[in-house]
Write a protein that holds these residues in place. Structure first.
Motif, PDB file in Angstrom:
ATOM      1  N   THR A  89      19.233  46.770  22.538  1.00  0.00           N
ATOM      2  CA  THR A  89      18.150  47.691  22.869  1.00  0.00           C
ATOM      3  C   THR A  89      18.027  47.751  24.383  1.00  0.00           C
ATOM      4  O   THR A  89      18.539  46.882  25.085  1.00  0.00           O
ATOM      5  N   VAL A 126      16.349  49.409  14.593  1.00  0.00           N
ATOM      6  CA  VAL A 126      15.776  48.264  13.880  1.00  0.00           C
ATOM      7  C   VAL A 126      14.989  48.703  12.647  1.00  0.00           C
ATOM      8  O   VAL A 126      14.954  48.014  11.638  1.00  0.00           O
ATOM      9  N   THR A 127      14.365  49.873  12.721  1.00  0.00           N
ATOM     10  CA  THR A 127      13.590  50.338  11.574  1.00  0.00           C
ATOM     11  C   THR A 127      14.476  50.445  10.336  1.00  0.00           C
ATOM     12  O   THR A 127      14.070  50.083   9.229  1.00  0.00           O
ATOM     13  N   GLY A 151       7.392  53.999  15.813  1.00  0.00           N
ATOM     14  CA  GLY A 151       8.291  54.261  16.927  1.00  0.00           C
ATOM     15  C   GLY A 151       7.607  54.665  18.216  1.00  0.00           C
ATOM     16  O   GLY A 151       8.149  54.474  19.291  1.00  0.00           O
ATOM     17  N   GLU A 152       6.439  55.258  18.117  1.00  0.00           N
ATOM     18  CA  GLU A 152       5.719  55.707  19.314  1.00  0.00           C
ATOM     19  C   GLU A 152       4.289  55.984  18.886  1.00  0.00           C
ATOM     20  O   GLU A 152       4.005  56.088  17.689  1.00  0.00           O
ATOM     21  N   PRO A 153       3.408  56.124  19.855  1.00  0.00           N
ATOM     22  CA  PRO A 153       2.030  56.449  19.475  1.00  0.00           C
ATOM     23  C   PRO A 153       2.015  57.802  18.760  1.00  0.00           C
ATOM     24  O   PRO A 153       2.727  58.723  19.158  1.00  0.00           O
ATOM     25  N   ASP A 188       0.130  53.479  10.392  1.00  0.00           N
ATOM     26  CA  ASP A 188       0.734  53.641  11.715  1.00  0.00           C
ATOM     27  C   ASP A 188       1.156  52.241  12.146  1.00  0.00           C
ATOM     28  O   ASP A 188       0.317  51.405  12.485  1.00  0.00           O
ATOM     29  N   TRP A 216       2.909  49.426  14.357  1.00  0.00           N
ATOM     30  CA  TRP A 216       3.412  49.054  15.688  1.00  0.00           C
ATOM     31  C   TRP A 216       4.302  47.818  15.574  1.00  0.00           C
ATOM     32  O   TRP A 216       3.896  46.801  14.999  1.00  0.00           O
ATOM     33  N   TRP A 217       5.469  47.917  16.136  1.00  0.00           N
ATOM     34  CA  TRP A 217       6.365  46.764  16.224  1.00  0.00           C
ATOM     35  C   TRP A 217       7.529  47.116  17.125  1.00  0.00           C
ATOM     36  O   TRP A 217       7.554  48.184  17.723  1.00  0.00           O
ATOM     37  N   GLN A 218       8.504  46.224  17.243  1.00  0.00           N
ATOM     38  CA  GLN A 218       9.618  46.390  18.185  1.00  0.00           C
ATOM     39  C   GLN A 218      10.891  45.753  17.623  1.00  0.00           C
ATOM     40  O   GLN A 218      10.807  44.892  16.748  1.00  0.00           O
ATOM     41  N   ILE A 245      -2.270  51.651  21.243  1.00  0.00           N
ATOM     42  CA  ILE A 245      -1.122  51.437  22.130  1.00  0.00           C
ATOM     43  C   ILE A 245      -1.059  52.574  23.142  1.00  0.00           C
ATOM     44  O   ILE A 245      -1.122  53.746  22.767  1.00  0.00           O
ATOM     45  N   ARG A 261       4.690  52.136  27.138  1.00  0.00           N
ATOM     46  CA  ARG A 261       5.374  51.073  27.873  1.00  0.00           C
ATOM     47  C   ARG A 261       4.816  50.925  29.284  1.00  0.00           C
ATOM     48  O   ARG A 261       4.449  51.913  29.920  1.00  0.00           O
ATOM     49  N   GLY A 280      11.243  58.422  20.020  1.00  0.00           N
ATOM     50  CA  GLY A 280      11.159  57.134  19.341  1.00  0.00           C
ATOM     51  C   GLY A 280      12.325  56.199  19.661  1.00  0.00           C
ATOM     52  O   GLY A 280      12.418  55.122  19.105  1.00  0.00           O
ATOM     53  N   ARG A 339      14.390  53.904  22.461  1.00  0.00           N
ATOM     54  CA  ARG A 339      14.174  53.275  23.760  1.00  0.00           C
ATOM     55  C   ARG A 339      15.349  53.498  24.682  1.00  0.00           C
ATOM     56  O   ARG A 339      16.487  53.294  24.314  1.00  0.00           O
TER      57      ARG A 339
HETATM   58  C1  WTA Z   1       6.802  51.818  20.754  1.00  0.00           C
HETATM   59  C2  WTA Z   1      10.734  50.442  16.989  1.00  0.00           C
HETATM   60  C3  WTA Z   1       2.794  53.125  19.443  1.00  0.00           C
HETATM   61  C4  WTA Z   1       6.266  50.710  21.641  1.00  0.00           C
HETATM   62  C5  WTA Z   1      10.135  49.806  15.742  1.00  0.00           C
HETATM   63  C6  WTA Z   1       7.255  49.578  21.414  1.00  0.00           C
HETATM   64  C7  WTA Z   1       4.907  52.279  19.173  1.00  0.00           C
HETATM   65  C8  WTA Z   1       8.552  50.324  21.240  1.00  0.00           C
HETATM   66  C9  WTA Z   1       4.704  52.189  17.771  1.00  0.00           C
HETATM   67  C10 WTA Z   1       9.533  49.559  20.390  1.00  0.00           C
HETATM   68  C11 WTA Z   1       3.449  52.641  17.241  1.00  0.00           C
HETATM   69  C12 WTA Z   1       6.688  51.449  18.256  1.00  0.00           C
HETATM   70  N1  WTA Z   1       2.531  53.086  18.124  1.00  0.00           N
HETATM   71  N2  WTA Z   1       3.959  52.749  19.994  1.00  0.00           N
HETATM   72  N3  WTA Z   1       3.174  52.621  15.949  1.00  0.00           N
HETATM   73  N4  WTA Z   1       5.826  51.673  17.242  1.00  0.00           N
HETATM   74  N5  WTA Z   1       6.150  51.828  19.433  1.00  0.00           N
HETATM   75  O1  WTA Z   1      12.284  48.451  19.757  1.00  0.00           O
HETATM   76  O2  WTA Z   1       6.297  51.141  22.978  1.00  0.00           O
HETATM   77  O3  WTA Z   1      12.836  50.833  19.104  1.00  0.00           O
HETATM   78  O4  WTA Z   1       7.321  48.676  22.486  1.00  0.00           O
HETATM   79  O5  WTA Z   1      11.183  49.459  17.833  1.00  0.00           O
HETATM   80  O6  WTA Z   1       8.188  51.549  20.598  1.00  0.00           O
HETATM   81  O7  WTA Z   1      10.668  50.333  20.128  1.00  0.00           O
HETATM   82  P1  WTA Z   1      11.834  49.764  19.229  1.00  0.00           P
END
Ligand code: WTA
Length: 648
Positions: free
Chosen positions: A268, A314-315, A391-393, A415, A417-419, A517, A520, A529, A531
């Motif tokens: 990533t 990752v999703t 993936g994003e807000p 909704d 949030w994770w990474q 959130i 970044r 969505g 990175r």
């Molecule tokens: C953003 C994807 C707001 C956030 C699973 C995080 C989100 C980055 C959300 C991770 C959400 C992911 N609301 N922002 N529900 N979900 N993000 O590693 O900035 O591709 O740090 O993982 O996406 O992206 P990654």
């Protein structure tokens, strides 16, 4: 501030889960959630230890739940386990053995259903192929494939033999593949001739061929025939999947592996140019993805679940394959684009398979809104009972559209949030319990203890914007950045002296304890969505002969969430339009189509401080077309700002 964030700040609507949903939910009351969450906070050892015993199948039980503090916590030491066994074998002694594990639909319209038993058989056979090819426990295997069943089979077969898979999204370039091959020292690459995207063939094998000119660790390549496109097969290096599978033995037990055995590496973008190889290990990751998907998606045995992500992200790893299959769910996998052959394709798939749970990204939702209500309205979406976003807000407008047009105002929206680093969902509504506020990912899951802190690590009051951190380790957190433990510590733990995991996101917590959130806080862009690191794009640009210097920033983009704006100082006098196209092509070739710049702006100079640092905030304002009200007194050459604005 972007419009989306502006509207999030004004959002005060609340949507309570429908009573009928709550009545049937696994976690069905606020008290139940509170109790679980409190136990996870006060006694993580008991909380996760009990779950690991109940929910995972062990070849050998573990001696301890957690050892050592963050960042180097070891989970379930002494235990022996296998991820492919969790996803497949355990279901074969139950009624689920003939239940659909994967329902696959190709873009051209073919379908293929694999029951748990059938998927198990294919995985065992491909595990035998890996044995024959000399892949051993601990070896790394690169997978660069379209969204076809063989991708799922390949990853589960790697897990079965204890090889660590490194999956690369099909939109990445040859250079990106060779960088990742070299970093992981991959021995084998699994690919296909090509894949389908909007009716066109995306060549994959030829890209792998190009990458292998610079990947000395790779010995062999396995190729699935998907499109039938014309490709070259190099003797004694390249093998057809179907040839190898023909006589492969279906009798291949899952290898018992240590709990901390590396399951996969997923690259990533970070804030420097070099991608980070996020490493996840077996037992903790399996527990985290199994539990989070069970809680958040509230799976029922009769559910058909569809996560529209690509397995290259990752999703897809956690919520198309490992989480759903560990729970014995039917997971839908679709190969192609949402607008092929027309803009109704996703809804056609929902109607066709009577999908009950649908998980997608805000960028897709914004595209659906643009394409028009007539597309979802043409299809019967009444099977849906739960919707998810990742993936994003998600901007409240998109949330409301999703709620009304897709959810028929009856489906809760989670909704999440994770990474990549967190392995699984961390903050999300529980669909039967948590009243949703559009734009907020609401509250932490049991076992997850976040906080909002300032730069000094001090916890902030409600509604103050700050940095999102995790104050406790969790089983499915990344263990290291492959081959660079120092960078791992530096990136995620050095900011707060090893005390907290720093996620890289800004956020606030409201008076109800809901998280919002804000995006970044580092130089990472979130484009559709995905990175991307600004540095990575900058180094791609300056590697071109025509570029003297470049600075890349994000700006609010209606569809993509964030667009890519490149400020470029060209070398010498050159015809601008031609160079723009050349540079766009160059970035695509260096990184991949996902990094295609949206704007290239030429400038004679970049705004810098007297100490020579590029003033990115200023560039961001200019890219977004915003008036800037920042302090520009440190700007070395004041006239640059005017010039930059005029260029736009
Ligand atoms: C953003 C994807 C707001 C956030 C699973 C995080 C989100 C980055 C959300 C991770 C959400 C992911 N609301 N922002 N529900 N979900 N993000 O590693 O900035 O591709 O740090 O993982 O996406 O992206 P990654």
């Amino acid at each position: 501030m972007s419009d989306a964030i502006e509207s999030i700040l004004q959002e005060d609507r609340k949507f309570v889960p429908p009573a009928e949903f709550t009545a049937n939910a696994l976690i069905s009351s606020e008290e139940q959630y509170q109790q679980m969450w409190q136990l996870g906070k006060d006694d993580p050892e008991k909380f996760w230890g009990d779950l690991a015993k109940e929910e995972l199948e062990w070849f050998q039980p573990f001696d301890s739940v957690m050892e050592g503090d963050m960042p180097d916590t070891k989970w379930f030491q002494g235990g022996k386990i296998n991820a492919s066994y969790q996803c497949l074998d355990q279901h074969l002694t139950t009624w689920r053995k003939n239940k659909a594990a994967l329902i696959w639909e190709g873009e051209p319209g073919e379908t293929r259903t694999l029951t748990y038993q059938e998927l198990h058989r294919e995985v065992c056979k491909f595990a035998s192929v890996l044995d024959q090819l000399g892949v051993e426990k601990g070896d790394r295997v690169t997978i660069y494939m379209p969204m076809i069943p063989e991708l799922a089979i390949a990853m589960l077969a790697c897990a079965r033999v204890g090889a660590t898979h490194s999956i690369i999204f099909g939109g990445f370039s040859a250079d990106a593949i060779s960088d990742r091959n070299n970093d992981a020292q991959s021995k084998l690459v699994i690919t296909a001739d090509g894949g389908w995207r909007r009716g066109k063939e995306i060549a994959l094998k030829s890209t792998v061929d190009e990458s292998l000119e610079k990947s000395s660790s790779v010995e062999k390549v396995v190729v699935v025939r998907r499109t039938g496109g014309d490709i070259e097969m190099v003797p004694d290096r390249d093998y057809w999947w179907h040839d190898l599978m023909e006589n492969a033995s279906a009798d291949r037990e899952a290898t018992p592996l240590d709990s901390e055995h590396p399951l996969f590496i997923l690259y990533t973008s970070g804030s420097t140019g070099k991608p980070k190889g996020v490493l996840h290990t077996t037992a903790g990751y399996m527990l985290g993805t199994k539990m989070s998907s069970k809680w958040v998606f509230d799976y029922k045995d009769e559910d058909t679940y569809w996560c529209t992500a690509d397995i290259g992200w990752v999703t897809g790893h956690s919520y198309i394959i490992y989480g759903p299959l560990a729970n014995g769910v039917t997971s839908v996998m679709y190969e192609g684009a949402p607008n092929w052959p027309d803009e109704g394709r996703f809804w056609e798939v929902v109607e066709k398979y009577r999908v009950n749970i649908f998980y997608t990204a805000p960028t897709a939702i914004r595209a659906f809104i643009k394409w028009g209500d007539q597309w979802p309205q043409k299809y019967d979406l009444s099977s849906l009972r739960l919707l998810g976003s990742v993936g994003e807000p998600i901007n409240p407008e998109a949330w409301m559209w999703y709620h009304k047009l897709i959810g028929g105002e009856r489906c809760p929206i989670v909704d999440t949030w994770w990474q990549t680093e967190t392995g699984g969902i961390m903050i999300s509504p529980l669909p039967g319990v948590t009243p949703a506020k559009p734009g907020s990912c609401t509250k932490p899951l049991p076992g997850v203890v976040p906080a909002i802190v300032n730069e000094e690590g001090k916890e902030l009051e409600a509604n103050q914007g700050g940095l999102l951190v995790m104050t406790q380790p969790w089983p499915h957190m990344l263990r290291t950045l492959y081959g660079d433990h120092e960078r791992f510590i530096e990136t995620y733990f050095s900011k707060f002296d090893g005390k907290y995991y720093f996620a890289g996101d800004g956020a606030r917590k409201d008076e109800d304890g809901y998280y919002w959130i804000m995006g970044r806080v580092d130089d990472v862009l979130n484009v559709s969505g995905h990175r991307l690191s600004t540095m990575e794009i900058e180094s791609a640009l300056v590697s071109h002969d025509l570029v003297a210097e470049a600075a890349v920033v994000g700006y609010p983009h209606d569809l993509k969430g964030e667009g890519i704006c490149c400020f470029v100082i060209p070398k010498g006098d050159i015809p601008i339009d031609e160079v723009k196209n050349t540079l766009i092509k160059h970035v695509r070739h260096q990184i991949g189509a996902i990094a295609t710049p949206d704007q290239i702006r030429f400038t004679p100079a970049l705004p810098k401080t007297r100490s020579g640092k590029i003033m990115r905030r200023l560039l961001k304002d200019i890219a977004a077309g915003r008036e800037n009200n920042q302090d520009t007194s440190t700007l070395e050459d004041q006239s640059i700002l005017e010039k930059l604005r005029q260029e736009g």
